[in-house]
Design a protein around this motif. Structure first.
Motif, PDB file in Angstrom:
ATOM      1  N   MET A   1      24.510  30.940  90.696  1.00  0.00           N
ATOM      2  CA  MET A   1      24.815  31.072  89.272  1.00  0.00           C
ATOM      3  C   MET A   1      25.665  32.317  89.029  1.00  0.00           C
ATOM      4  O   MET A   1      25.664  33.241  89.829  1.00  0.00           O
TER       5      MET A   1
ATOM      6  N   PRO B   1      20.272  30.327  84.450  1.00  0.00           N
ATOM      7  CA  PRO B   1      19.594  29.660  85.582  1.00  0.00           C
ATOM      8  C   PRO B   1      19.448  28.157  85.401  1.00  0.00           C
ATOM      9  O   PRO B   1      19.285  27.429  86.367  1.00  0.00           O
ATOM     10  N   PHE B   2      19.476  27.674  84.158  1.00  0.00           N
ATOM     11  CA  PHE B   2      19.300  26.236  83.933  1.00  0.00           C
ATOM     12  C   PHE B   2      20.627  25.475  83.897  1.00  0.00           C
ATOM     13  O   PHE B   2      20.646  24.264  83.919  1.00  0.00           O
ATOM     14  N   VAL B   3      21.722  26.230  83.803  1.00  0.00           N
ATOM     15  CA  VAL B   3      23.044  25.589  83.806  1.00  0.00           C
ATOM     16  C   VAL B   3      23.520  25.431  85.247  1.00  0.00           C
ATOM     17  O   VAL B   3      24.070  24.408  85.632  1.00  0.00           O
TER      18      VAL B   3
ATOM     19  N   GLN C   1      26.897  29.900 101.620  1.00  0.00           N
ATOM     20  CA  GLN C   1      26.589  28.885 100.603  1.00  0.00           C
ATOM     21  C   GLN C   1      26.064  29.456  99.288  1.00  0.00           C
ATOM     22  O   GLN C   1      26.100  28.795  98.271  1.00  0.00           O
ATOM     23  N   ILE C   2      25.546  30.655  99.329  1.00  0.00           N
ATOM     24  CA  ILE C   2      25.007  31.238  98.087  1.00  0.00           C
ATOM     25  C   ILE C   2      25.858  32.431  97.636  1.00  0.00           C
ATOM     26  O   ILE C   2      26.419  32.426  96.551  1.00  0.00           O
TER      27      ILE C   2
ATOM     28  N   SER D   1      14.064  33.306  84.303  1.00  0.00           N
ATOM     29  CA  SER D   1      14.128  33.089  85.755  1.00  0.00           C
ATOM     30  C   SER D   1      14.687  34.321  86.428  1.00  0.00           C
ATOM     31  O   SER D   1      15.281  35.170  85.779  1.00  0.00           O
ATOM     32  N   GLU D   2      14.537  34.390  87.744  1.00  0.00           N
ATOM     33  CA  GLU D   2      15.074  35.515  88.521  1.00  0.00           C
ATOM     34  C   GLU D   2      16.574  35.676  88.220  1.00  0.00           C
ATOM     35  O   GLU D   2      17.351  34.746  88.416  1.00  0.00           O
TER      36      GLU D   2
ATOM     37  N   LYS E   1      12.691  32.859  94.221  1.00  0.00           N
ATOM     38  CA  LYS E   1      12.203  31.844  93.290  1.00  0.00           C
ATOM     39  C   LYS E   1      11.086  32.431  92.438  1.00  0.00           C
ATOM     40  O   LYS E   1       9.902  32.304  92.761  1.00  0.00           O
TER      41      LYS E   1
ATOM     42  N   ARG F   1      28.665  32.497  94.694  1.00  0.00           N
ATOM     43  CA  ARG F   1      28.352  33.286  93.504  1.00  0.00           C
ATOM     44  C   ARG F   1      29.476  34.276  93.191  1.00  0.00           C
ATOM     45  O   ARG F   1      29.859  34.448  92.030  1.00  0.00           O
TER      46      ARG F   1
ATOM     47  N   LEU G   1      20.631  23.483  75.676  1.00  0.00           N
ATOM     48  CA  LEU G   1      20.668  22.632  76.875  1.00  0.00           C
ATOM     49  C   LEU G   1      20.299  21.197  76.533  1.00  0.00           C
ATOM     50  O   LEU G   1      20.911  20.251  77.019  1.00  0.00           O
TER      51      LEU G   1
ATOM     52  N   VAL H   1      22.803  25.487  89.492  1.00  0.00           N
ATOM     53  CA  VAL H   1      21.700  25.064  90.363  1.00  0.00           C
ATOM     54  C   VAL H   1      21.699  25.815  91.698  1.00  0.00           C
ATOM     55  O   VAL H   1      22.691  26.437  92.076  1.00  0.00           O
ATOM     56  N   SER H   2      20.559  25.735  92.384  1.00  0.00           N
ATOM     57  CA  SER H   2      20.372  26.289  93.732  1.00  0.00           C
ATOM     58  C   SER H   2      20.761  27.757  93.875  1.00  0.00           C
ATOM     59  O   SER H   2      21.289  28.171  94.902  1.00  0.00           O
ATOM     60  N   GLY H   3      20.535  28.538  92.852  1.00  0.00           N
ATOM     61  CA  GLY H   3      20.757  29.981  92.972  1.00  0.00           C
ATOM     62  C   GLY H   3      22.207  30.408  92.876  1.00  0.00           C
ATOM     63  O   GLY H   3      22.518  31.590  92.813  1.00  0.00           O
TER      64      GLY H   3
ATOM     65  N   LEU I   1      17.530  28.402 101.870  1.00  0.00           N
ATOM     66  CA  LEU I   1      18.515  28.222 100.812  1.00  0.00           C
ATOM     67  C   LEU I   1      17.912  27.660  99.532  1.00  0.00           C
ATOM     68  O   LEU I   1      18.623  27.279  98.614  1.00  0.00           O
ATOM     69  N   GLY I   2      16.601  27.574  99.491  1.00  0.00           N
ATOM     70  CA  GLY I   2      15.920  27.079  98.296  1.00  0.00           C
ATOM     71  C   GLY I   2      16.107  25.593  98.089  1.00  0.00           C
ATOM     72  O   GLY I   2      16.066  25.099  96.973  1.00  0.00           O
TER      73      GLY I   2
ATOM     74  N   GLY J   1      13.838  23.001  89.168  1.00  0.00           N
ATOM     75  CA  GLY J   1      15.016  23.388  88.395  1.00  0.00           C
ATOM     76  C   GLY J   1      14.873  23.144  86.899  1.00  0.00           C
ATOM     77  O   GLY J   1      15.675  23.613  86.110  1.00  0.00           O
ATOM     78  N   ARG J   2      13.868  22.380  86.512  1.00  0.00           N
ATOM     79  CA  ARG J   2      13.741  22.019  85.100  1.00  0.00           C
ATOM     80  C   ARG J   2      12.359  22.336  84.533  1.00  0.00           C
ATOM     81  O   ARG J   2      11.845  21.605  83.704  1.00  0.00           O
TER      82      ARG J   2
ATOM     83  N   GLY K   1      20.047  37.336  93.010  1.00  0.00           N
ATOM     84  CA  GLY K   1      19.512  36.871  94.291  1.00  0.00           C
ATOM     85  C   GLY K   1      19.041  35.437  94.203  1.00  0.00           C
ATOM     86  O   GLY K   1      19.273  34.751  93.216  1.00  0.00           O
ATOM     87  N   ASN K   2      18.357  35.015  95.253  1.00  0.00           N
ATOM     88  CA  ASN K   2      17.927  33.618  95.274  1.00  0.00           C
ATOM     89  C   ASN K   2      16.413  33.514  95.407  1.00  0.00           C
ATOM     90  O   ASN K   2      15.910  32.535  95.918  1.00  0.00           O
TER      91      ASN K   2
END
Lengths: 274, 166
Positions: free
Chosen positions: B28, B20-22, B130-131, A123-124, A130, B135, A58, B24-26, A197-198, A259-260, A127-128
């Protein structure tokens, strides 16, 4: 082995489904620790290596993508360094003055946090929710409910589950987390919660008569003793005030770039009320 | 079966550390799901089911989902994918993509249901549009890229295998 070979595809699928149901049952009766610890033992070292490799990939991609912007960024950073040096001198003055006033009033210094640094290794996956996994666990003194921060005071979340060499961190952004918070300027209390929506945080239950303005700082209040007071959560972005309601709400821009996140710190000398 | 373990750890690691880092906002892609579906459609045998089970188990360790749900969902999806005959896919590989979209949608709904049972109510129109939908579309797009590659690789390996037989 001959039993497995005697099964057709449907039989094999049914066998694996039953195995999964057995695991779900084990989890339900809290008897899944052996399985989880075994998985942690096998997978955490692999994840530690792959997370470093992923970070390198990355980082390289980011570097190659940003080559054109480097000179502009350099100029901007130089200007920021000059401004920060000036700010640093002023802060040093304030620090000395603060110390003198504290001495005069006999006040004790704010509690110094004992911090354990950990790398984010996962990371998870679905799903969404966190959730993050860090490479420090029971063996490193991590326990459930310990606060997780960056830069000594920016709140990230709290430890949700601990294994031998890793731990799962529930981020502040998750909708299931409710954090007692305070507007620093007006001292108004409320509850900070993740948006569905996070995409940020919202603060509710702020008394209608409290003064809340865009740009105000939101910190942990320490109420309920689940978190130490004074950790930075974010900044007020918009205020939603309806005179028909008892409370007002505010949209909060988190201070942390969730996110980072690569490295976090766990506060190990704070005992939250469970 | 050592290669199955290698693929399992490789896919799970990429899903946990890189993906997850490529994105964003779930929103993926689910690398494991796309690979399991493609593998199940092409190989038919129990290897796809084992891959689904093992990768699901590894990912579940790092998920907030109740332990056991993820391997269960992956195994169900892998089994459904094996039901499609390889002749049908050979004649029209776009069918595999349509199936990928459907199965990916089913998987997301199963995940949403299990989160709902776990006390996380994510059944909102915004979340679904939206998610979840994004996806599913991302997974399908990725399958468009991955499936032809895997299919070519599979037929190449089959031909070599046949050539080696006496």
């Amino acid at each position: 082995m001959s039993f497995w070979k005697s099964l057709n595809n449907f039989g094999k699928a049914v066998f694996l489904v039953l195995l999964c149901i057995f695991i779900i049952f084990l989890t339900q009766v809290h008897a899944d620790q052996v399985l989880r610890r075994s998985l942690d033992f096998v997978t955490t070292p692999i994840l530690k290596v792959t997370s470093v490799a992923s970070e390198y990939v990355l980082g390289t991609g980011k570097f190659l993508g940003g080559i054109g912007k480097i000179s502009d960024e350099n100029r901007l950073l130089k200007a920021q360094v000059a401004a920060l040096e000036l700010q640093d001198v002023t802060l040093e003055e304030f620090k000395l003055e603060n110390q003198q006033l504290r001495d005069q009033l006999g006040l004790q210094q704010k509690q110094n946090f004992k911090l354990k640094t950990a790398r984010v290794i996962g990371s998870e996956p679905v799903g969404n929710l966190k959730v993050l996994t860090i490479n420090a666990g029971m063996q490193q003194g991590i326990a459930v409910k310990m606060p997780v921060v960056v830069s000594q005071g920016l709140l990230v979340g709290y430890v949700q589950e601990v294994y031998d060499t890793s731990a799962r961190v529930m981020l502040l952004l998750d909708t299931s987390v409710e954090m007692p918070a305070r507007i620093q300027q007006s001292r108004a209390d409320g509850i900070v919660k993740g948006q569905p929506l996070g995409q940020g945080l919202s603060m509710s239950l702020i008394p209608q008569d409290a003064t809340v303005e865009r740009g105000n700082t939101v910190i942990t209040s320490g109420l309920g003793s689940t978190m130490p007071p004074g950790l930075l959560i974010g900044y007020v972005q918009a205020v939603n005030k309806d005179t028909n309601q008892i409370f007002q709400t505010a949209d909060i821009l988190p201070a942390v770039d969730f996110g980072r996140l690569e490295t976090v710190m766990v506060i190990t000398n704070f005992n939250p009320s469970l | 079966m050592w290669w199955l373990l290698v693929i399992t750890f490789l896919l799970s690691s990429l899903q946990l550390t890189l993906v997850p880092f490529v994105f964003v906002s779930g929103t993926m892609i689910d690398l494991v799901l796309v690979f399991v579906m493609s593998w199940a459609m092409l190989k038919k045998g129990s290897s796809a089911l084992w891959l689904a089970f093992l990768a699901g188990l590894v990912l579940n360790q790092y998920s907030a989902l109740h332990m056991g749900f993820l391997p269960l969902f992956y195994v169900v999806i892998a089994y459904l994918a094996t039901l499609v005959s390889s002749d049908m896919i050979d004649n029209n590989w776009l069918l595999a993509v349509v199936l990928g979209f459907t199965l990916s949608g089913l998987f997301e709904l199963l995940v949403l249901l299990s989160f709902w049972f776990g006390g996380h109510n994510l059944f909102t129109l915004d979340y679904l549009s939206q998610i979840v939908l994004v996806r599913v579309l991302l997974n399908t797009t990725f399958m468009l890229l991955l499936f032809p590659v895997l299919r070519a690789l599979n037929s190449n390996l089959n031909q070599r295998h046949k050539a080696l037989l006496p």
